[in-house]
Scaffold this active site. Structure first.
Site, PDB file in Angstrom:
ATOM      1  N   HIS A  17       0.626  -1.002   0.114  1.00  0.00           N
ATOM      2  CA  HIS A  17      -0.077  -0.344   0.339  1.00  0.00           C
ATOM      3  C   HIS A  17       0.866   1.747  -0.069  1.00  0.00           C
ATOM      4  O   HIS A  17       0.891   2.061  -0.579  1.00  0.00           O
ATOM      5  CB  HIS A  17      -0.942  -0.031   0.968  1.00  0.00           C
ATOM      6  CG  HIS A  17      -1.991   1.553   1.465  1.00  0.00           C
ATOM      7  ND1 HIS A  17      -1.495   2.560   2.186  1.00  0.00           N
ATOM      8  CD2 HIS A  17      -2.996   1.181   0.695  1.00  0.00           C
ATOM      9  CE1 HIS A  17      -2.831   3.099   2.064  1.00  0.00           C
ATOM     10  NE2 HIS A  17      -3.914   2.704   0.902  1.00  0.00           N
ATOM     11  N   GLU A  59      -4.803  -4.351   8.729  1.00  0.00           N
ATOM     12  CA  GLU A  59      -4.320  -3.359   8.239  1.00  0.00           C
ATOM     13  C   GLU A  59      -3.787  -2.240   7.698  1.00  0.00           C
ATOM     14  O   GLU A  59      -3.519  -0.777   8.107  1.00  0.00           O
ATOM     15  CB  GLU A  59      -6.271  -2.808   8.040  1.00  0.00           C
ATOM     16  CG  GLU A  59      -6.910  -3.733   7.613  1.00  0.00           C
ATOM     17  CD  GLU A  59      -8.843  -2.638   7.820  1.00  0.00           C
ATOM     18  OE1 GLU A  59      -8.977  -2.679   7.331  1.00  0.00           O
ATOM     19  OE2 GLU A  59      -9.123  -3.408   8.403  1.00  0.00           O
ATOM     20  N   HIS A 102      -1.900   0.549   6.086  1.00  0.00           N
ATOM     21  CA  HIS A 102      -1.405   1.466   5.647  1.00  0.00           C
ATOM     22  C   HIS A 102      -0.850   2.698   5.351  1.00  0.00           C
ATOM     23  O   HIS A 102       0.917   2.130   5.206  1.00  0.00           O
ATOM     24  CB  HIS A 102      -2.996   2.584   5.733  1.00  0.00           C
ATOM     25  CG  HIS A 102      -4.014   2.212   5.148  1.00  0.00           C
ATOM     26  ND1 HIS A 102      -4.456   1.280   4.306  1.00  0.00           N
ATOM     27  CD2 HIS A 102      -5.172   0.868   6.168  1.00  0.00           C
ATOM     28  CE1 HIS A 102      -5.148   0.401   4.369  1.00  0.00           C
ATOM     29  NE2 HIS A 102      -6.191   0.867   5.763  1.00  0.00           N
ATOM     30  N   GLU A 133      -4.626   0.167  11.123  1.00  0.00           N
ATOM     31  CA  GLU A 133      -6.126   0.883  10.853  1.00  0.00           C
ATOM     32  C   GLU A 133      -7.149   0.434  12.375  1.00  0.00           C
ATOM     33  O   GLU A 133      -7.753   0.095  12.602  1.00  0.00           O
ATOM     34  CB  GLU A 133      -6.736   0.753   9.844  1.00  0.00           C
ATOM     35  CG  GLU A 133      -8.531   1.575   9.588  1.00  0.00           C
ATOM     36  CD  GLU A 133      -9.179   1.319   7.918  1.00  0.00           C
ATOM     37  OE1 GLU A 133      -9.728   1.779   8.162  1.00  0.00           O
ATOM     38  OE2 GLU A 133      -8.114   1.281   7.248  1.00  0.00           O
TER      39      GLU A 133
END
Length: 299
Positions: free
Chosen positions: A232, A272, A274, A288
């Site tokens: 990401h 998650e 990021h 997250e």
């Protein structure tokens, strides 16, 4: 808020809870005050983690704060994806925001430009914007579809990923754009950063690869060990390598400029990760699910 809770600790990785799981830490940057600043995308807030005692202070801002960067004026600047505005927050907590010229543009990426202004992408409008520290906004057509992250290149231009255009774009400060198509179909580039080797490095979330592009437009792609890693964000580390988040696998990856890849597992495969940034001699990424992770740089 004053929450400092170490919840995961290995030889290389430590995690610190900074919010509840619904707040959504998304992106982070080192501020001009030496603290770590991060967005809480689902809470409509920007938070500060004190470098000495871990104290977290939360500042309400507009809806959907997403990517954040330190500005040339000593403030923090960030995109408000759902409010369709560009936010500014001083280290003391004074908040203001500015509207792009294009409504409903979906501002996402933001970076300090080479000209003393802030540059941002309007992903839903296929445009790139520029805002001065006084709030004057200019916009240009992006060189392709769905511009996402952007950074200043070593050539004095702005470089951005064109997520739906399957390309990397270059934009001069007077608005002239060029797109460089990627060799892999469906690569879906997202994060981009200037590397220590004079090239730009980017993530291919759709192809499970890390890409490198020279300022002349020559592209090299490096497949990751896990094709489903969904890389990401990416940043240059203090060790001369590039570091990136693997959103699909709950890991932080590292790639040397000659293409050697290694990775560090986080506490959960579904945490998650990021945004990622260098801070205090280590790498920090936003999870997250409510935490910040610190990854030790080892020789």
């Amino acid at each position: 808020m004053n929450e400092f809770n170490e919840r995961y600790d290995t030889d290389s990785v430590r995690e610190f809870t900074v919010s509840d799981a619904d707040a959504g830490p998304y992106a982070l940057t080192e501020g001009p005050d030496g603290a770590l600043w991060f967005t809480l995308v689902h809470r409509g807030a920007v938070a500060r983690r004190d470098p000495d005692d871990g104290h977290v202070t939360v500042h309400p801002v507009g809806d959907g704060p997403t990517v954040i960067t330190a500005g040339p004026d000593g403030a923090l600047w960030f995109t408000e994806y759902r409010a369709h505005r560009i936010g500014r927050l001083t280290p003391e907590g004074a908040y203001s925001s500015f509207a792009p010229r294009t409504p409903e543009g979906g501002p996402f990426g933001i970076t300090a430009g080479p000209d003393g202004a802030l540059w941002f992408t309007l992903s839903s409008a296929d445009r790139v914007g520029r805002v001065t520290v006084d709030g004057e906004v200019t916009e240009y057509p992006a060189p392709g579809a769905f511009p996402s992250a952007l950074t200043t290149g070593p050539d004095g231009a702005l470089w951005c990923t064109l997520n739906q255009g399957n390309a990397v774009g270059r934009l001069t400060t007077d608005g002239h754009g060029t797109a460089y198509p990627l060799p892999t179909e469906g690569a879906g580039p997202v994060g981009i950063a200037a590397g220590p080797d004079g090239a730009l490095w980017f993530t291919e979330i759709g192809a499970g690869r890390i890409g490198r592009i020279t300022v002349d437009g020559a592209v090299t792609e490096y497949p990751l060990p896990d094709p489903a890693a969904r890389p990401h964000a990416v940043t240059a580390g203090p060790d001369g390598a590039l570091w990136f988040t693997e959103w699909g696998g709950g890991r932080v990856g590292r790639i040397t400029v000659d293409g050697h890849v290694s990775s560090y597992p986080l506490s959960r495969t579904d945490c998650e990760p990021h945004g990622i940034t260098a801070h205090d001699g280590a790498l920090w990424c936003a999870l997250e699910t409510g935490s910040l992770a610190r990854i030790e740089v080892r020789p």
